[in-house]
Design a protein around this motif. Sequence first.
Motif, PDB file in Angstrom:
ATOM      1  N   CYS A   4       0.829  -1.173   0.076  1.00 41.55           N
ATOM      2  CA  CYS A   4       0.030  -0.111  -0.034  1.00 41.55           C
ATOM      3  C   CYS A   4       0.857   1.201   0.060  1.00 41.55           C
ATOM      4  O   CYS A   4       1.798   1.746   0.964  1.00 41.55           O
ATOM      5  N   CYS A   7       0.474   3.473   3.274  1.00 45.80           N
ATOM      6  CA  CYS A   7       1.285   2.834   4.384  1.00 45.80           C
ATOM      7  C   CYS A   7       2.723   3.063   4.081  1.00 45.80           C
ATOM      8  O   CYS A   7       3.421   3.530   5.158  1.00 45.80           O
ATOM      9  N   HIS A  46      -4.008   1.133   8.736  1.00 42.86           N
ATOM     10  CA  HIS A  46      -4.554   0.847   7.364  1.00 42.86           C
ATOM     11  C   HIS A  46      -5.914   0.216   7.250  1.00 42.86           C
ATOM     12  O   HIS A  46      -6.066  -0.723   7.812  1.00 42.86           O
ATOM     13  N   HIS A  96      -6.773   3.077   0.822  1.00 39.96           N
ATOM     14  CA  HIS A  96      -6.266   3.356   2.194  1.00 39.96           C
ATOM     15  C   HIS A  96      -7.132   4.590   2.606  1.00 39.96           C
ATOM     16  O   HIS A  96      -6.767   5.754   1.928  1.00 39.96           O
TER      17      HIS A  96
END
Length: 115
Positions: A4, A7, A46, A96
Amino acid sequence: MDSCIFCKIAAKQDPAEILMESDSVVVFKDIYPSAPVHYLVVSKKHIPSIKEVSHEDEALIGHLIHTAKDSAEKLGLSGYKLVFNVGKEGGQIVDHIHLHILGGWAKNKPGSINV
Ligand code: AMP
Ligand code: ZN
């Protein structure tokens, strides 16, 4: 989540122009701005989207919005839009959770609501 992008930015594994940060959120400049001023408030946890938010995340979501307010003040915005895109049909591309801060239009020319 390893794959991600948000992230990775939150973990400082990918670059971003960070405006401010707390234990649970980070605010950085949108790389493809949709407004003269465009920042994203991103949870460090997340969560894919608003659809997956649970009761235990309520304080986090409140903090996300409060951080957007503080960021807008820091950016000198007297008016702005805060937008959550939710799901593909809602225009969400990055899975996200993030809150868009959009502003910087001329005072007599408010921006469109589309992000
Ligand atoms: P959304 O359509 O709500 O998922 O918005 C995702 C936003 O993330 C878009 O406005 C993108 O321009 C922005 N974005 C995607 N990748 C990056 C990145 N690496 N750094 C900063 N902003 C990004
Ligand atoms: Zn993530």
